[in-house]
Design a protein around this motif. Structure first.
Motif, PDB file in Angstrom:
ATOM      1  N   ASP A   1     -30.862 -37.283 -18.402  1.00 55.88           N
ATOM      2  CA  ASP A   1     -31.897 -38.131 -17.817  1.00 55.88           C
ATOM      3  C   ASP A   1     -33.071 -37.307 -17.294  1.00 55.88           C
ATOM      4  N   GLU A   2     -32.791 -36.159 -16.675  1.00 55.57           N
ATOM      5  CA  GLU A   2     -33.876 -35.323 -16.159  1.00 55.57           C
ATOM      6  C   GLU A   2     -34.712 -34.733 -17.289  1.00 55.57           C
ATOM      7  N   VAL A   3     -34.046 -34.279 -18.356  1.00 51.97           N
ATOM      8  CA  VAL A   3     -34.781 -33.736 -19.504  1.00 51.97           C
ATOM      9  C   VAL A   3     -35.692 -34.814 -20.095  1.00 51.97           C
TER      10      VAL A   3
ATOM     11  N   LEU B   1     -31.260 -35.651 -29.138  1.00 53.57           N
ATOM     12  CA  LEU B   1     -32.650 -35.282 -28.890  1.00 53.57           C
ATOM     13  C   LEU B   1     -32.788 -34.344 -27.692  1.00 53.57           C
ATOM     14  N   VAL B   2     -31.838 -34.369 -26.797  1.00 56.14           N
ATOM     15  CA  VAL B   2     -31.941 -33.636 -25.532  1.00 56.14           C
ATOM     16  C   VAL B   2     -31.666 -32.140 -25.642  1.00 56.14           C
ATOM     17  N   PRO B   3     -30.974 -31.608 -26.639  1.00 56.01           N
ATOM     18  CA  PRO B   3     -30.670 -30.177 -26.628  1.00 56.01           C
ATOM     19  C   PRO B   3     -31.861 -29.241 -26.595  1.00 56.01           C
TER      20      PRO B   3
ATOM     21  N   ILE C   1     -34.543 -23.030 -25.298  1.00 58.79           N
ATOM     22  CA  ILE C   1     -35.638 -22.804 -24.355  1.00 58.79           C
ATOM     23  C   ILE C   1     -36.826 -22.120 -25.005  1.00 58.79           C
ATOM     24  N   SER C   2     -36.604 -21.371 -26.085  1.00 60.61           N
ATOM     25  CA  SER C   2     -37.718 -20.684 -26.736  1.00 60.61           C
ATOM     26  C   SER C   2     -38.744 -21.676 -27.267  1.00 60.61           C
ATOM     27  N   GLU C   3     -38.321 -22.903 -27.562  1.00 59.30           N
ATOM     28  CA  GLU C   3     -39.252 -23.907 -28.059  1.00 59.30           C
ATOM     29  C   GLU C   3     -40.233 -24.354 -26.979  1.00 59.30           C
TER      30      GLU C   3
END
Length: 145
Positions: free
Chosen positions: A89-91, A125-127, A132-134
């Protein structure tokens, strides 16, 4: 030969990255255009505000920046440990604070009833927090769009 971002960015090697984006075809990002006499200096404040917003939404600390007449530089520090505890939910809330998102994500974010298959699709969709590099590319795209 070009390399994928996943091969270029390795937070385990260094969390700091230098990001550059420049204008093309002699266009001005900010400053005075000598050819036309137009002043684009007002954009400098917009860019600085956008960088602050993006740093607050993504797990990116801005170590330094410079906004030049036709390009900008950012030195960013990626913080994958900060992202790890984020819930789905936060993402999605962070993502939807900047972008409209696909209709399925909009429905989930509104609290609409979703079937199990739709929930699995949203979960896939959340991963972004696992990649993180993206985020560096997201920062770049959000600044230039």
């Amino acid at each position: 030969m070009p390399k994928a971002r996943a091969e270029l960015v390795s937070v385990s090697d260094t969390p700091f990255y230098h990001v550059i984006s420049r204008c093309v075809r002699r266009t001005f990002l900010c400053g005075q255009d000598r050819a036309t006499g137009r002043c684009y200096e007002h954009r400098r404040g917009w860019i600085e505000e956008r960088v602050r917003l993006l740093a607050s939404v993504f797990a990116v600390d801005v170590a330094a920046y410079a906004v030049m007449s036709n390009h900008y530089h950012l030195v960013v520090k990626l913080s994958p440990d900060e992202v790890e505890p984020w819930s789905m939910d936060e993402v999605l809330a962070r993502w939807c604070s900047l972008y409209k998102g696909p209709p399925l994500v909009q429905r989930y974010h509104r609290g609409d009833e979703l079937c199990a298959a739709e929930l699995r699709r949203v979960d896939r969709l959340v991963p972004v927090r696992d990649h993180i590099s993206e985020l560096v590319q997201e920062v770049h795209n959000a600044l230039v769009n």
